[in-house]
Design an enzyme around this catalytic site. Structure first.
Site, mmCIF file in Angstrom:
data_model
loop_
_atom_site.group_PDB
_atom_site.id
_atom_site.type_symbol
_atom_site.label_atom_id
_atom_site.label_comp_id
_atom_site.label_asym_id
_atom_site.label_seq_id
_atom_site.Cartn_x
_atom_site.Cartn_y
_atom_site.Cartn_z
ATOM 1 N N SER A 1 0.847 -1.182 0.000
ATOM 2 C CA SER A 1 0.000 0.000 0.000
ATOM 3 C C SER A 1 0.879 1.226 0.000
ATOM 4 O O SER A 1 2.074 1.163 0.308
ATOM 5 C CB SER A 1 -0.927 0.000 1.220
ATOM 6 N N GLY B 1 0.541 5.942 -0.808
ATOM 7 C CA GLY B 1 -0.297 7.129 -0.845
ATOM 8 C C GLY B 1 -1.400 7.044 -1.874
ATOM 9 O O GLY B 1 -2.471 7.634 -1.723
ATOM 10 N N ASP C 1 9.038 10.596 -11.083
ATOM 11 C CA ASP C 1 9.113 10.062 -9.724
ATOM 12 C C ASP C 1 9.896 8.749 -9.699
ATOM 13 O O ASP C 1 9.497 7.780 -9.053
ATOM 14 C CB ASP C 1 7.707 9.850 -9.159
#
Length: 848
Positions: free
Chosen positions: A19, A21, A133
């Site tokens: 998991s 953001g 990113d």
């Protein structure tokens, strides 16, 4: 959180995978195909739902638009109730972050991962997508050593690369990023990202340098006691390269790291493609031991190098023992083309199909202890496979349907003798499963090439073409070569299992032909440049070179015990023959070793051709040459060049990323590039008679091949046909109102540009291709390149009456095929490309 056993759409949740953001990722089962998938759903604070949804959709669109081995495959994205989800490839392995918790990576592993990363970024940048990113948590290393780039939620689409037809949204319609907004992860950002400036693909390349540094040295390139100090280090400090460069890394690698980590984007390495190329070059030279030898110059350096090499060998469990060189035996001695060859189950007999001295394709048998070959009592055709029980799979009446691709009627027959039993028509390739009862077949259906294993059960397909399929020794997988462009033998090896799970083994090669299994490894023959193919092996990592000779090699088979390897050495050439109007004989107009004629002027005086072999460094150079034999003139680099009606310009596809159409003068003047029309994967160009538009066979993102009209004044591309249409020869009528097109494997038809209606061409045979229209627009010239000599006929459109004009018959037919036949409108002059492949079959023992 979703509980195990619950369902989201057709997916049954099995267990959580992680998991973040953006949300959660689960291991799930597709209840339709019973295939495992990774299922990603949105989660997190409600106040950020809109932003998370936009980024979630951005990632899905990116994965849908860009298919590359370095990106996880997207299976589906949808919404169940109020829950959006993405179903993607289930990966087994660990993140780069998890891997680096154990310390610095070995140099070869770090370089290989960086090379895979650069290739993946080259594919995304080509489509106008920057990641923004990149970090160790977003890079995944599979158990096979393949790198996967994850999480495109912060990716950005560059407006210069996209249009309204692209699957990825324009920046203004997705989540816009205002100048001054910092996007990324602290420690893995380019200086322009830190400052909140507008960024381009070079920001990703800066982070590539950060990641490679961290993999090699086991520490961050930029760090501080706080986020602010880390960001300041990115802006103002240099990583400690100088202090560490007297270690095991070569000056070339240190220089490349510095080039990636330049603060000013204009000083940085410009493209991911160049980064991949430089990484590959450094890998070939060696990154570790060269540096060690430089520390101790002269004799001491070589002693240190030998000691280090010995230590590595002992650590790997190898001993310094003498290895005998491979032993080879020549098996064939005639001139012509060898199509396929197989070793008998005991390895003592060799079967092969060959067309000797321009004759038909026939199946022969020979033994390594004899120079003689005997003809098997079988119909003319191609050898496709030999089972362990001694049964042959053959293609009766096999003929070339494109460059490299042949097709015939599949039949099986015992090697001991008997009549063939026909099974299936229009088969390209076949192979036997290890039990001898299952047949793999490759067929071309509705414009796509499909693998069925067993026959009737599809497991893979390609919009290009597929060659050299081989079933693994255990029968659980199939290895094959995929060629994305029809008529081009560039491509890459792929392995697929019986459920259709597919894995690309290497990046693409300019020429790749020949494949076989050796245990769990796949061996294949491919060329890094041009067509000089060497023998390579690949398992779960980087391919290794086994054998290279100064000629193209084609791998045909490996014995069951792995000791004997069947290879063909080939002499290959593509050339040009031309008959100038008024001349009484053809003239050889080849320039280097791979001269492929593309166009002939209406008066027959001028040729346009490509050089793309060893002589030109596979560079797609465009040449102009007069048919009187004058020396050729190089115009530029480019593909699919075509001469304008007035002979003053050449249109071609510029080589590079992104690909654009360029207009080149044949005399004085400046070249120009047309604006981006949103087209990609160009196949062919043709001029309309008015000289103001181009007919282009190409793709748009997410669509199949179709035909477009591209104006030279910079206007948008206009689609003329639905997907699936192709063009050959000069298909446009003299008045520019009709074109001859082909859909898939169907016959050529005449399409009206006025009303979109099509009509059959009376009198055209299935094996013929239209060359061009007659000057009055009432007839067509057609050629049959499957026969030798090749007949050329005039067809009357009103009645279908056929009149034979001439025959194309090269003097020496050994290993010869004819393609790209061009004819002047009055049929008084012509030119054609020929390919000659002369094969010699060898048996090698001792290759490792």
């Amino acid at each position: 959180m979703l509980s195990p056993g619950s369902c989201l759409g057709p997916y049954e949740i099995q267990s959580p995978l992680g998991s973040g953001g953006m949300g959660q990722v689960y291991r799930a089962l597709d209840t339709r195909s019973r295939q495992g998938v990774a299922l990603k759903i949105i989660g997190g604070p409600q106040g950020q739902a809109g932003e998370r949804l936009a980024r979630f959709q951005q990632e899905a669109r990116t994965l849908a638009a860009i298919k590359h081995p370095a990106l996880p495959a997207l299976y589906e994205w949808d919404t169940e109730g109020a829950t959006p989800y993405i179903a993607m490839e289930l990966l087994e392995g660990e993140t780069l972050h998890e891997r680096m918790l154990r310390g610095a990576l070995p140099p070869d592993e770090a370089m290989d991962l960086a090379h895979q990363l650069a290739l993946g970024l080259a594919a995304t940048h080509e489509r106008g997508i920057i990641h923004r990113d990149l970090k160790p948590e977003n890079l995944f290393i599979t158990t096979e050593g393949r790198l996967k780039i994850l999480d495109f939620g912060l990716s950005k689409a560059l407006p210069t690369h996209l249009d309204e037809h692209t699957l990825i949204q324009r920046p203004e319609t997705s989540h816009p990023t205002q100048v001054g907004t910092v996007m990324g992860t602290v420690g893995y950002m380019a200086p322009e990202q830190v400052r909140g400036w507008e960024v381009d693909s070079r920001a990703d390349l800066f982070v590539c340098g950060i990641l490679l540094y961290e993999m090699l040295f086991g520490r961050r390139a930029f760090s501080g006691d706080s986020s602010v100090e880390t960001l300041n280090a990115i802006l103002k400090e240099e990583p400690p390269l100088r202090a560490t460069s007297p270690g095991p890394y070569s000056p070339e690698l240190i220089a490349l790291l510095k080039h990636c980590l330049e603060k000013n984007p204009a000083d940085r390495i410009p493209t991911a493609t160049q980064l991949a190329s430089r990484l590959e070059a450094i890998q070939r030279k060696g990154v570790a031991l060269r540096g060690l030898a430089r520390l101790l110059p002269g004799r001491a350096g070589w002693v240190a190098l030998a000691l280090a090499t010995g230590a590595l060998g002992l650590a790997a469990g190898h001993h310094w023992t003498h290895q005998d060189p491979p032993v080879l035996k020549r098996l064939t001695f005639r001139q012509g083309l060898i199509r396929n060859a197989r070793l008998s189950p005991d390895g003592q007999e060799v079967l092969y199909s060959a067309a000797w001295s321009g004759g038909p394709l026939v199946i022969y048998s020979t033994r390594p202890d004899s120079p003689e070959s005997r003809t098997l009592e079988l119909p003319e055709g191609d050898l496709l496979g030999l089972s362990r029980s001694g049964e042959l799979a053959i293609a009766m009446g096999s003929r070339p349907i494109q460059s490299w691709m042949w097709r015939g009627t599949l039949a099986v027959v015992p090697l001991a003798g008997g009549a063939p039993r026909a099974l299936m028509e229009r088969v390209i390739a076949a192979d036997w499963g290890p039990g001898g009862s299952e047949l793999l077949v490759v067929r071309n259906l509705e414009g796509r090439t499909r693998i069925e294993f067993p026959s009737g059960h599809p497991i893979a397909e390609s919009s290009g073409w597929i060659s050299h399929p081989r079933v693994s020794p255990r029968g659980d997988r199939v290895a094959y070569l995929e060629h994305p462009v029809s008529g081009d033998d560039a491509g890459y090896p792929v392995v697929v299992d019986r459920q259709g799970n597919r894995r690309v083994l290497t990046e693409s090669w300019p020429s790749i032909q020949g494949l076989a299994w050796k245990g769990d490894e796949v061996w294949f023959t491919a060329a890094e440049h041009g067509v000089a193919r060497g023998l390579y092996a690949v398992g779960s990592g980087t391919p290794r070179l086994i054998l290279k000779v100064p000629a193209p090699l084609t791998l045909h088979d490996i014995s069951l015990d792995g000791r004997r390897v069947l290879l063909a050495k080939e002499v290959m050439r593509t050339g040009i023959q031309s008959l100038r109007p008024g001349a009484d004989r053809e003239r050889e107009l080849s320039w280097l070793d791979w001269s492929l004629v593309q166009d002939l002027s209406a008066d027959g005086s001028t040729l346009i051709f490509n050089e793309q072999g060893e002589g030109s460094g596979a560079a797609y150079d465009i040449y102009l040459r007069r048919t009187d034999g004058s020396p050729a003139v190089r115009l530029a680099k480019g593909a699919y060049p075509i001469l304008s009606p007035d002979g003053r310009q050449v249109a071609a596809v510029a080589v590079g990323v992104p690909r654009r159409i360029q207009i080149l003068p044949t005399g004085t003047g400046d070249a120009r590039t047309l604006p981006d029309s949103g087209l990609e994967t160009f196949h062919r160009l043709r001029w309309f008679p008015d000289g103001k538009r181009l007919l282009v066979q190409a793709n748009r993102a997410g669509e199949g091949t179709r035909l477009f009209a591209v104006p030279l004044d910079g206007g948008p591309a206009e689609p003329l046909t639905p997907p699936g249409h192709q063009i050959f020869g000069q298909p446009i009528s003299p008045d520019g109102r009709h074109i001859v097109t082909r859909v898939g494997e169907q016959e050529d038809r005449i399409l009206s540009l006025d009303n979109g209606q099509s009509q059959a061409i009376l009198g055209l045979l299935p094996t013929e291709r239209v060359v061009r229209w007659t000057p009055d627009g009432k007839g067509l010239w057609a050629v049959d390149l499957h026969e030798m000599p090749c007949p050329v006929h005039r067809l009357d459109l009103a009645t279908g009456t056929r009149k034979k004009l001439l025959e194309i018959s090269p003097e020496d037919l050994a290993g010869m095929t004819v393609s790209n036949f061009l004819l002047t409108p009055d049929a008084r002059g012509y030119a054609y490309a020929y390919r000659r492949v002369l094969s010699e079959l060898y048996l090698y023992e001792g290759l490792r």
